[in-house]
Write an enzyme that holds these catalytic residues in place. Structure first.
Site, PDB file in Angstrom:
ATOM      1  N   ASP A 178       0.837  -1.207   0.000  1.00  0.00           N
ATOM      2  CA  ASP A 178       0.000   0.000   0.000  1.00  0.00           C
ATOM      3  C   ASP A 178       0.873   1.259   0.000  1.00  0.00           C
ATOM      4  O   ASP A 178       0.561   2.247  -0.666  1.00  0.00           O
ATOM      5  CB  ASP A 178      -0.933  -0.001   1.217  1.00  0.00           C
ATOM      6  CG  ASP A 178      -1.837  -1.227   1.236  1.00  0.00           C
ATOM      7  OD1 ASP A 178      -2.340  -1.610   0.168  1.00  0.00           O
ATOM      8  OD2 ASP A 178      -2.009  -1.818   2.323  1.00  0.00           O
ATOM      9  N   HIS A 205      -5.147  -3.749   5.492  1.00  0.00           N
ATOM     10  CA  HIS A 205      -4.710  -4.056   4.129  1.00  0.00           C
ATOM     11  C   HIS A 205      -5.877  -4.590   3.291  1.00  0.00           C
ATOM     12  O   HIS A 205      -5.790  -5.655   2.699  1.00  0.00           O
ATOM     13  CB  HIS A 205      -3.554  -5.070   4.166  1.00  0.00           C
ATOM     14  CG  HIS A 205      -3.018  -5.416   2.801  1.00  0.00           C
ATOM     15  ND1 HIS A 205      -2.508  -4.471   1.940  1.00  0.00           N
ATOM     16  CD2 HIS A 205      -2.923  -6.603   2.147  1.00  0.00           C
ATOM     17  CE1 HIS A 205      -2.111  -5.063   0.831  1.00  0.00           C
ATOM     18  NE2 HIS A 205      -2.366  -6.361   0.919  1.00  0.00           N
TER      19      HIS A 205
END
Length: 342
Positions: A178, A205
């Protein structure tokens, strides 16, 4: 309630040079890739074979090709010694005395699948791997890539607790992808080298739990229109789906995930080696919010997570993102804990 006494994130770059492997000649560590023959595992093993901090690289998978992957990598002219381990009967030998166990094992996402759809298959895999870590390498740092990460980290933690070897500083969910994606997208918008971008991504996530703190980006993101900031945030949150769609049924994010996994592993090894001030974002046991696990910048050291840096000051938009993320995180964490307690 959310904690209101959080310290601002250190101005130290979240990346902190971690985009490049250490060039130190010190080579002391055994790293295991569990799920080494898969779409993430093979490129991850390729990158780790090049890391000068890796002395021994043990590749484990149930796939019959695993010993061949090890032989293939062993022909590279880098010092790490590679071993291949195939099937449950060889798992213990693979993990024995590991310093770091990286887990990309599991089934990948396909079009239309959510990370939750992967849960049952992948939960069993992570549970069994964690049980072997507890037996064969109880002091290892465990870095979990397997989705859904938000639930897999609690599963591994509960298994290690049952075995009496749990150390919350040594169990990490890999959310580095990310951060990598956010930096890549901001680099493109700003017209700069993405490696020069520092951007913390907090929460979890998956989907709404991924919270890029664009207000803390260095350099600042060249976007002032709130609609564009929202669109960039959503692109970072849904970037995994972008890959799944683009591969048209041929898989999920594997190469970028391997790159991110190798970066996090390298940072863990730099911390173990004693290098100071190694900072990465990771999903860890946390008391910063109502959620028992949470991702944000941490300092990695000889014992794993040495210091939780918190997430600093959020603007109003980011506060709303956090508010939306917490219920989802709580649900994901409970799903993992409930599975582990069966």
């Amino acid at each position: 309630m959310f904690s209101r006494t959080l310290k601002p994130v250190a101005t130290v770059a979240v990346q902190n040079g971690a985009k490049n492997f250490s060039t130190s000649s010190q080579k002391n560590f055994k790293v295991v890739v569990a799920g080494a023959s898969g779409g993430i595992g093979q490129p991850l093993a390729l990158l780790l074979k090049q890391n000068p901090l890796v002395t021994r690289l043990a590749l484990y998978d149930i796939a019959p090709v695993t010993p061949g992957v090890a032989v293939d990598l062993s022909h590279m002219d880098t010092p790490a010694k590679v071993t291949g381990h195939k099937g449950p009967e060889e798992l213990q030998a693979a993990i024995k005395d590991a310093d770091v166990v990286v887990i990309p094992a599991g089934v990948p996402r396909k079009p239309g699948m959510t990370r939750d759809d992967l849960f049952n298959t992948n939960a069993s895999i992570v549970r069994d791997l964690a049980a072997t870590v507890a037996q064969s390498a109880p002091k290892a740092i465990v870095a979990i890539i397997t989705n859904p990460v938000n639930s897999m980290v609690p599963i591994a933690s509960e298994v290690l607790k049952k075995a009496g070897v749990y150390d919350p500083k040594r169990v990490l969910g890999v959310t580095t992808l990310d951060v990598v994606r956010a930096a890549a997208f901001i680099g493109e918008i700003n017209g700069v080298d993405p490696r020069s971008v520092t951007i913390p991504v907090i929460g979890g996530h998956s989907g709404v739990t991924i919270i890029p703190l664009l207000s803390q980006s260095q350099p600042a993101v060249k976007l002032t229109d709130q609609a564009k900031i929202k669109a960039l945030t959503e692109r970072i949150q849904e970037a995994g789906t972008e890959v799944v769609k683009a591969k048209a049924g041929g898989g999920s994010a594997t190469l970028s995930m391997a790159y991110a996994g190798a970066r996090l592993t390298n940072s863990v090894l730099r911390g173990l080696k004693g290098e100071p001030n190694v900072v990465e974002c990771a999903y860890i046991k946390s008391d910063l919010t109502e959620a028992g696990y949470f991702a944000n910048p941490v300092v990695l050291g000889k014992g794993g997570v040495e210091k939780n840096l918190g997430y600093g000051k959020l603007n109003e938009f980011e506060q709303q993102l956090l508010k939306a993320a917490i219920p989802e995180l709580l649900k994901n964490i409970k799903t993992g804990e409930d599975f582990a307690k069966k």
